[in-house]
Design a protein around this motif. Structure first.
Motif, PDB file in Angstrom:
ATOM      1  N   GLY A 130       0.820  -1.205   0.000  1.00  0.00           N
ATOM      2  CA  GLY A 130       0.000   0.000   0.000  1.00  0.00           C
ATOM      3  C   GLY A 130       0.859   1.263   0.000  1.00  0.00           C
ATOM      4  N   ILE A 131       1.954   1.245   0.762  1.00  0.00           N
ATOM      5  CA  ILE A 131       2.866   2.394   0.800  1.00  0.00           C
ATOM      6  C   ILE A 131       3.534   2.594  -0.559  1.00  0.00           C
ATOM      7  CG2 ILE A 131       5.036   3.221   1.787  1.00  0.00           C
ATOM      8  CD1 ILE A 131       4.125   1.943   4.441  1.00  0.00           C
ATOM      9  N   LEU A 132       3.982   1.495  -1.167  1.00  0.00           N
ATOM     10  CA  LEU A 132       4.612   1.593  -2.489  1.00  0.00           C
ATOM     11  C   LEU A 132       3.611   2.089  -3.526  1.00  0.00           C
ATOM     12  CD1 LEU A 132       6.728  -1.707  -2.509  1.00  0.00           C
ATOM     13  CD2 LEU A 132       7.543   0.629  -2.155  1.00  0.00           C
ATOM     14  N   PHE A 133       2.389   1.582  -3.463  1.00  0.00           N
ATOM     15  CA  PHE A 133       1.355   2.018  -4.399  1.00  0.00           C
ATOM     16  C   PHE A 133       1.023   3.494  -4.166  1.00  0.00           C
ATOM     17  CE2 PHE A 133      -3.307   2.104  -5.558  1.00  0.00           C
ATOM     18  CZ  PHE A 133      -3.090   2.087  -6.930  1.00  0.00           C
ATOM     19  N   GLY A 134       0.966   3.892  -2.875  1.00  0.00           N
ATOM     20  CA  GLY A 134       0.704   5.292  -2.555  1.00  0.00           C
ATOM     21  C   GLY A 134       1.818   6.205  -3.041  1.00  0.00           C
ATOM     22  N   ALA A 135       3.079   5.734  -2.905  1.00  0.00           N
ATOM     23  CA  ALA A 135       4.206   6.524  -3.391  1.00  0.00           C
ATOM     24  C   ALA A 135       4.136   6.694  -4.901  1.00  0.00           C
ATOM     25  CB  ALA A 135       5.517   5.859  -2.990  1.00  0.00           C
ATOM     26  N   LEU A 136       3.616   5.668  -5.593  1.00  0.00           N
ATOM     27  CA  LEU A 136       3.547   5.705  -7.062  1.00  0.00           C
ATOM     28  C   LEU A 136       2.564   6.770  -7.535  1.00  0.00           C
ATOM     29  CD1 LEU A 136       4.466   4.357  -9.726  1.00  0.00           C
ATOM     30  CD2 LEU A 136       2.516   2.804  -9.486  1.00  0.00           C
ATOM     31  N   TRP A 137       1.359   6.762  -6.990  1.00  0.00           N
ATOM     32  CA  TRP A 137       0.370   7.738  -7.474  1.00  0.00           C
ATOM     33  C   TRP A 137       0.362   9.022  -6.650  1.00  0.00           C
ATOM     34  CZ3 TRP A 137      -3.412   9.616  -4.302  1.00  0.00           C
ATOM     35  CH2 TRP A 137      -3.767   8.859  -3.182  1.00  0.00           C
ATOM     36  N   GLY A 138       0.866   8.964  -5.404  1.00  0.00           N
ATOM     37  CA  GLY A 138       0.798  10.127  -4.534  1.00  0.00           C
ATOM     38  C   GLY A 138       1.938  11.104  -4.719  1.00  0.00           C
ATOM     39  N   THR A 139       3.122  10.621  -5.143  1.00  0.00           N
ATOM     40  CA  THR A 139       4.279  11.519  -5.270  1.00  0.00           C
ATOM     41  C   THR A 139       4.021  12.694  -6.212  1.00  0.00           C
ATOM     42  OG1 THR A 139       5.821   9.732  -4.730  1.00  0.00           O
ATOM     43  CG2 THR A 139       6.713  11.648  -5.889  1.00  0.00           C
ATOM     44  N   PRO A 140       3.472  12.462  -7.418  1.00  0.00           N
ATOM     45  CA  PRO A 140       3.197  13.628  -8.290  1.00  0.00           C
ATOM     46  C   PRO A 140       2.237  14.631  -7.646  1.00  0.00           C
ATOM     47  CG  PRO A 140       3.046  11.573  -9.527  1.00  0.00           C
ATOM     48  CD  PRO A 140       3.137  11.192  -8.086  1.00  0.00           C
ATOM     49  N   ILE A 141       1.243  14.135  -6.907  1.00  0.00           N
ATOM     50  CA  ILE A 141       0.282  15.028  -6.272  1.00  0.00           C
ATOM     51  C   ILE A 141       0.944  15.830  -5.155  1.00  0.00           C
ATOM     52  CG2 ILE A 141      -1.851  15.115  -4.919  1.00  0.00           C
ATOM     53  CD1 ILE A 141      -2.783  12.637  -6.413  1.00  0.00           C
ATOM     54  N   LEU A 142       1.753  15.151  -4.337  1.00  0.00           N
ATOM     55  CA  LEU A 142       2.431  15.828  -3.231  1.00  0.00           C
ATOM     56  C   LEU A 142       3.423  16.866  -3.748  1.00  0.00           C
ATOM     57  CD1 LEU A 142       3.098  12.772  -0.873  1.00  0.00           C
ATOM     58  CD2 LEU A 142       1.296  14.489  -0.675  1.00  0.00           C
ATOM     59  N   VAL A 143       4.140  16.529  -4.816  1.00  0.00           N
ATOM     60  CA  VAL A 143       5.097  17.474  -5.400  1.00  0.00           C
ATOM     61  C   VAL A 143       4.359  18.687  -5.961  1.00  0.00           C
ATOM     62  CG1 VAL A 143       6.778  17.792  -7.270  1.00  0.00           C
ATOM     63  CG2 VAL A 143       6.847  15.721  -5.883  1.00  0.00           C
ATOM     64  N   TRP A 144       3.226  18.445  -6.578  1.00  0.00           N
ATOM     65  CA  TRP A 144       2.451  19.565  -7.148  1.00  0.00           C
ATOM     66  C   TRP A 144       1.978  20.512  -6.048  1.00  0.00           C
ATOM     67  CZ3 TRP A 144      -2.620  21.307  -6.698  1.00  0.00           C
ATOM     68  CH2 TRP A 144      -2.997  22.266  -7.639  1.00  0.00           C
ATOM     69  N   PHE A 145       1.489  19.951  -4.938  1.00  0.00           N
ATOM     70  CA  PHE A 145       1.063  20.788  -3.819  1.00  0.00           C
ATOM     71  C   PHE A 145       2.243  21.586  -3.250  1.00  0.00           C
ATOM     72  CE2 PHE A 145      -2.818  18.045  -3.108  1.00  0.00           C
ATOM     73  CZ  PHE A 145      -3.717  19.072  -3.303  1.00  0.00           C
ATOM     74  N   ALA A 146       3.429  20.951  -3.183  1.00  0.00           N
ATOM     75  CA  ALA A 146       4.606  21.639  -2.631  1.00  0.00           C
ATOM     76  C   ALA A 146       5.014  22.816  -3.504  1.00  0.00           C
ATOM     77  CB  ALA A 146       5.764  20.653  -2.497  1.00  0.00           C
ATOM     78  N   ARG A 147       4.802  22.715  -4.806  1.00  0.00           N
ATOM     79  CA  ARG A 147       5.185  23.790  -5.721  1.00  0.00           C
ATOM     80  C   ARG A 147       4.090  24.846  -5.872  1.00  0.00           C
ATOM     81  NH1 ARG A 147       8.079  20.376 -10.688  1.00  0.00           N
ATOM     82  NH2 ARG A 147       9.902  19.686  -9.488  1.00  0.00           N
ATOM     83  N   ALA A 148       2.848  24.401  -6.027  1.00  0.00           N
ATOM     84  CA  ALA A 148       1.746  25.338  -6.269  1.00  0.00           C
ATOM     85  C   ALA A 148       1.166  25.897  -4.980  1.00  0.00           C
ATOM     86  CB  ALA A 148       0.640  24.647  -7.075  1.00  0.00           C
ATOM     87  N   GLY A 149       1.336  25.151  -3.878  1.00  0.00           N
ATOM     88  CA  GLY A 149       0.782  25.591  -2.613  1.00  0.00           C
ATOM     89  C   GLY A 149      -0.709  25.295  -2.513  1.00  0.00           C
ATOM     90  N   ILE A 150      -1.219  25.456  -1.316  1.00  0.00           N
ATOM     91  CA  ILE A 150      -2.639  25.254  -1.048  1.00  0.00           C
ATOM     92  C   ILE A 150      -3.238  26.612  -0.699  1.00  0.00           C
ATOM     93  CG2 ILE A 150      -4.324  24.085   0.431  1.00  0.00           C
ATOM     94  CD1 ILE A 150      -2.198  21.934   0.906  1.00  0.00           C
ATOM     95  N   SER A 151      -4.172  27.047  -1.480  1.00  0.00           N
ATOM     96  CA  SER A 151      -4.749  28.380  -1.303  1.00  0.00           C
ATOM     97  C   SER A 151      -5.482  28.483   0.030  1.00  0.00           C
ATOM     98  CB  SER A 151      -5.713  28.693  -2.450  1.00  0.00           C
ATOM     99  OG  SER A 151      -6.287  29.969  -2.290  1.00  0.00           O
TER     100      SER A 151
END
Length: 389
Positions: free
Chosen positions: A308-329
């Motif tokens: 589950g962690i590996l699967f989460g890292a696979l689909w979650g990493t792009p989302i987490l990186v996007w939030f880190a760059r774009a921020g949360i309004s």
């Protein structure tokens, strides 16, 4: 290795059950990492902005000064000790003089705090260079929140009234030379920033200050007569208490999310043991001890969390990186007195992510072992018959 092979085989053969557990655990893992990142980002940004705009690396207060007691501010000032003059000349300390006043924007009355700062200072991010005197006109700085509250803008003039050290009231029109934008409301709301020397002349307080701010290179001065040193632990105490409360809230959310994921895993393990009774008996008949069979089911449950962690890292990493760059309004946070902007940028600390992984895997192993431990206590004869005693 003897346990890993059948464990992997059983997981891969689980079909929809395996995918369901992986999906739940991966969603839980990504959500926990994101929430931790939001909290860590808030902590780092709040401390950094507060240090850069308000506290510096420490402050030396006049003994009568209390930033939370508005009635003591008017008298909380004194001549700067001779011992500190070299540090001020070297710009490792900068003095701040605080007084109380009233402004009359568009004929309205508004109480304000008058603060004097050295235009040549570089310890705080306040654009104090805009305060350099130009002739007889007195210039001031205000923050964006103050400008909105008083309906003032750059280039406006406003009448200011104050009281000097003798108790005499006086008034003068000042020029708003600039409006600065900061995330730290405590250097903005209800405040006018003056050239230090101008404010000293207006209040008849030559060579005096209310407190001094230390730079990163400034020497830590122990208490001198009439002045007391305040370190960052003291200056950021209110912020730390607020963040401590946020940590407690994060722990509650972490527990709820993890409980949902582990509950799905627990149900899967209970159902698996109930449906695979004959398989358990066969394992024991082939020579595996009940404890090893229990270890097999525990390993299967733990493997779900790892996958589950590996699967989460696979689909979650792009989302987490996007939030880190774009921020949360977070548009409303700018006006709540918290040192944070209109967007919050998560920060993913490796230690925090590794700790989350360790907790999830460890609890998964424990949850998987609880229903499997009954196998280790059961009668071998019942196991051979495919029954759990």
């Amino acid at each position: 290795m003897l346990l890993i092979r059948p464990a992997i085989k059983n997981i891969l053969g689980g079909g929809m059950r395996t995918w369901l557990n992986m999906a739940v655990l991966s969603f839980t893992f990504v959500l926990i990492v994101l929430y931790n990142g939001i909290t860590d980002g808030w902590v780092q940004e709040s401390r950094r902005e507060t240090i850069q705009w308000e506290t510096g690396q420490g402050q030396l207060w006049h003994s009568d000064y209390d930033r939370f007691d508005i009635f003591s501010i008017q008298e909380a000032h004194g001549v700067i000790p001779e011992k500190l003059q070299p540090a001020i000349a070297a710009h490792t300390y900068t003095p701040i003089l605080v007084s109380l006043g009233v402004i009359y924007p568009q004929g309205r009355l508004q109480n304000v705090m008058l603060k004097g700062i050295d235009p040549e200072q570089s310890i705080l991010n306040i654009p104090s260079k805009q305060l350099k005197s130009s002739g007889d006109e007195i210039v001031t700085l205000i923050g964006k929140r103050m400008a909105q509250a008083a309906k003032l803008k750059k280039g406006d003039r406003v009448m200011v009234r104050w009281r000097d050290r003798n108790g005499t009231f006086d008034a003068r029109e000042v020029l708003i030379s600039d409006v600065f934008d900061t995330k730290v409301a405590s250097v903005d709301e209800g405040q006018l920033w003056f050239n230090l020397e101008d404010l000293r002349k207006l209040t008849s307080l030559p060579d005096e200050a209310t407190y001094l701010i230390r730079s990163a290179n400034g020497p830590v001065v122990s208490d001198v007569e009439g002045w007391h040193y305040k370190d960052l632990k003291f200056l950021l105490a209110d912020l730390d208490m607020m963040l401590k409360g946020e940590r407690i809230e994060m722990a509650i959310i972490f527990t709820v999310l993890l409980s949902i994921g582990l509950l799905a895993l627990f149900d899967t393990q209970v159902l698996s043991i109930f449906r695979r009774q004959k398989e358990i008996g066969t394992y024991i008949a082939l020579g595996m001890t009940p404890r090893r069979v229990a270890g097999l089911f525990t390993l299967e449950g733990t493997s779900y969390s790892i996958l589950g962690i590996l699967f989460g890292a696979l689909w979650g990493t792009p989302i987490l990186v996007w939030f880190a760059r774009a921020g949360i309004s977070m548009p409303e946070m700018d006006n709540m007195g918290i040192a944070i902007g209109n967007a919050l940028y998560p920060v993913y600390e490796p230690s925090s992510v590794l700790l989350n992984i360790f907790i999830i895997v460890s609890l998964s192993a424990l949850i998987s072992y609880l229903p499997a431990r009954k196998i280790a206590k059961q009668n071998v004869v019942y196991a051979l018959k495919g029954k759990i005693s």
